[in-house]
Each structure stands twice: as C-alpha cells, then as structure tokens.
Motif scaffolding. Structure first.
Motif, PDB file in Angstrom:
ATOM      1  N   CYS A   1       0.821  -1.135  -0.107  1.00 42.97           N
ATOM      2  CA  CYS A   1      -0.049   0.112   0.021  1.00 42.97           C
ATOM      3  C   CYS A   1       1.043   1.306  -0.097  1.00 42.97           C
ATOM      4  CB  CYS A   1      -0.961  -0.124   1.131  1.00 42.97           C
ATOM      5  SG  CYS A   1       0.241   0.061   2.911  1.00 42.97           S
TER       6      CYS A   1
ATOM      7  N   GLY B   1      -4.849  -0.333  -1.865  1.00 43.50           N
ATOM      8  CA  GLY B   1      -4.808   1.157  -1.669  1.00 43.50           C
ATOM      9  C   GLY B   1      -5.958   1.831  -1.550  1.00 43.50           C
ATOM     10  N   THR B   2      -5.962   3.173  -1.656  1.00 42.40           N
ATOM     11  CA  THR B   2      -7.153   4.065  -1.724  1.00 42.40           C
ATOM     12  C   THR B   2      -7.385   4.533  -3.047  1.00 42.40           C
ATOM     13  OG1 THR B   2      -5.905   5.957  -0.942  1.00 42.40           O
ATOM     14  CG2 THR B   2      -7.053   4.457   0.606  1.00 42.40           C
TER      15      THR B   2
ATOM     16  N   PHE C   1      -1.679  12.808  -8.797  1.00 39.98           N
ATOM     17  CA  PHE C   1      -2.693  13.097  -8.169  1.00 39.98           C
ATOM     18  C   PHE C   1      -3.805  14.024  -8.746  1.00 39.98           C
ATOM     19  CE2 PHE C   1      -5.772  14.503  -4.436  1.00 39.98           C
ATOM     20  CZ  PHE C   1      -6.051  13.348  -4.211  1.00 39.98           C
TER      21      PHE C   1
ATOM     22  N   GLU D   1      -6.357   5.835  -9.167  1.00 39.78           N
ATOM     23  CA  GLU D   1      -5.220   5.825  -8.013  1.00 39.78           C
ATOM     24  C   GLU D   1      -3.717   6.038  -8.800  1.00 39.78           C
ATOM     25  OE1 GLU D   1      -3.727   2.909  -9.262  1.00 39.78           O
ATOM     26  OE2 GLU D   1      -3.400   2.287  -7.539  1.00 39.78           O
TER      27      GLU D   1
END
Ligand code: R1P
Ligand code: URA
Length: 300
Positions: A37, A108-109, A193, A225
């Motif tokens: 992660c 992950g997120t 991002f 992501e």
C-alpha cells in the motif's frame, strides 16, 4: 542499514549487509506473498492481523517492510509510498531479494470515476491502464501550429490484466464477505494525483478539463489511483516471477466531489485489509516456487 560505505555496484547498490539502497531489505526478510500500500500508517494498522511478527525494516527513505505469519504462512506488508517511481523501487528491490514466485496484492485507496460506485466500496482490478501527462504537449508551439489534442496531452495506455488466477481467488474470497460492496472493473493509475486524474487547478494551465470524462467513458472504469498500473506493468515484464492483483478502497467520488470521513476510512481499512490479507495468505504457490534459504526469517 549498515553504515559501511560498501555500495559497490551502481546498477543495483547493496550495502555491507546486502541491504537494498532504498527499501533497506536483505534476502530472507521478504516473503513470497506481499501486500503493498502507499501509506506507511496502513502497514501499522494491518500488522495487527499478523499472528506473529518476525521482522521490520524502516528504511532511511521511509519505506516500511514488515514480515510475519498468518496461519503459519509468511506474509510481508510493504509500504511502497506514493507514485510510479516509488512502486518501482518497492517491486524491483523486493523481487531481487526473493527466490521463486512473488505474489503481490496492492491494497490502496482510490477515487471513482463511476456513478455506480460509492465511497466505502472496494474496487478490484480486472485490468489497469496508466495515465501519463506528456510534458512536450505543454511547451510553446511555433506560430500557427495546431494546439495539442487532449490525447497528446494525457496518454491513456492499453490495459494490462491482473494475474488471472490471483484475481479469481481474490474475487471469490472478497465477494463472499462483501457481496454488496465489491466493485470489479478497470483501474486507472495517474502519474500524478492532480493533473493526471483530471482535478481542476487554478494555479497551473493543466488543460485537463475533459480528462475525467475520457476516463469515465472507458469500459468498466471503476477506480483511479497512482501505483497499480506500474505494478501490473512490471508483473507483465517479470518473466512470470511476479503475479499481481490490485484492490483499493474508494474514498473519493469524483462526479459529486464527495470524500470519505476519517472514521469511515479507518473502519474499512480494517475490514477490507484483514480480508485481503487472508485472501493473500491462502493463495496457493507451488512448493518449488517458495523461498527456502536458511536466511528466511520465517525458517529460523
Ligand atoms: C494519493 O493520495 C495516494 O493514495 C492512493 C494513491 O494511489 C496514492 O498513493 O493510494 P494509497 O492510499 O495506497 O497511498
Ligand atoms: N487516491 C488517488 O490517487 N486518487 C483519489 O481520488 C483518491 C485516492
């Protein structure tokens, strides 16, 4: 990490103890099964699901590697930090320290470009595409030259599939526990991002106004992501040694601009993390593909 100045090989630097330059691990400290992660804190949260912790390495660069046992099976938790270059360190340096097959599942997120997915759902990737911003398409062009197209500015790659057997195993295990919240589809990894995920910004001329719509219009777009594409890309180049899958907790709904609460995120990281770890520990790896070096912390 050893302080001895023994980094003799510029191509793959190892210190005096045989530890890698960025992740700081040596042979025997990483298991054949790895959950990765971006967030160091997530490793700290998930390590409580290990029945026994066997070793921990926190590198000078901030990567965290924890290896332990789940039902007697060696499993490593690895905080890769964020983005493609960090995932590259994480995968290349761990695979070099492991014998046989390495099975790597990312937890992950992510944000979701889909109106059918919600905050709190768990996205599981059938396949993954990368989104790369092309700096050349942002330079000043000669007078009269046409403006770059959106495809020139932001390249969306071909899809790379998850390992089919690992994906099927993860799906089977996770569907049983989270039938209403498991969302299976294509994951997109942005090289950043903000701009490469179609986030508007006032301080930069990102020219990404239609990017989120482009992503949302692609088949079964579920998650956005920053690392899974590189993991799948490397798995595809690994001559079969690396088998990869990708999952991510949806924390942002891009169409409505909603974002998860810290309480909800913490609760779901626990629930999904525990399930994903158990799925990883029960994924079969042939005996002759398991690392057996006496240096392995799980064999001591
Ligand atoms: C961005 O906030 C980070 O969160 C997601 C992205 O991939 C990126 O690393 O994953 P992690 O929560 O695993 O870090
Ligand atoms: N991580 C990302 O990379 N994007 C999001 O929208 C949320 C988490």
């Amino acid at each position: 990490m050893s302080t001895k100045p023994t980094f003799t090989d510029a191509d793959f630097p190892l210190d005096g103890e045989g530890r890698t330059y960025h992740i700081g691990i040596k042979r025997g400290e990483v298991a054949n099964r790895v959950l990765t992660c971006g967030d160091v804190q997530r490793v700290r949260v998930l390590e409580k699901f290990l029945d026994k912790k066997l070793c921990e390495v926190c590198s000078e660069r901030g990567f965290l590697t924890v290896t332990g046992l789940i039902d007697g099976v060696p499993v490593t938790l690895l905080a890769s930090l964020m983005g493609y270059p960090n995932m590259d360190f994480a995968v290349r340096e761990t695979l070099a320290m492991v014998d046989g097959t390495m099975v790597c599942v990312r937890f992950g997120t992510c944000g979701t470009p889909s109106t059918e997915c919600n905050i709190g759902d768990l996205a599981l990737a059938t396949e993954c595409r990368g989104i790369y911003r092309n700096p050349d398409a942002f330079r000043k062009r000669p007078e009269g030259a046409p403006e770059p197209t959106t495809e020139e500015r932001y390249h969306i790659t071909l899809p790379v599939p998850a390992d089919p057997a690992l994906f099927n195993h993860m799906k089977e295990v996770l569907l049983k526990q989270f039938p209403d919240h498991l969302k299976v589809g294509c994951n997109f990894s942005g090289c950043t991002f903000y701009a490469s995920q179609g986030r508007p910004g006032v301080h930069f001329e990102d020219h990404n106004e239609d990017l989120l719509d482009r992503i949302a219009a692609m088949p079964s777009a579920t998650a956005i992501e920053m690392e899974t594409f590189h993991l799948f890309d490397l798995a595809d180049l690994s001559k079969g040694r690396l088998k990869a899958a990708g999952s991510a907790l949806i924390i942002a709904k891009r169409a409505t601009k909603d974002f998860v609460t810290p309480e909800k995120k913490a609760k779901l990281v626990d629930e999904y993390g525990k399930a994903i770890l158990h799925a990883l520990a029960t994924f079969p790896i042939p005996e002759d593909q398991l690392m057996k070096d006496p240096a392995c912390v799980w064999l001591k």
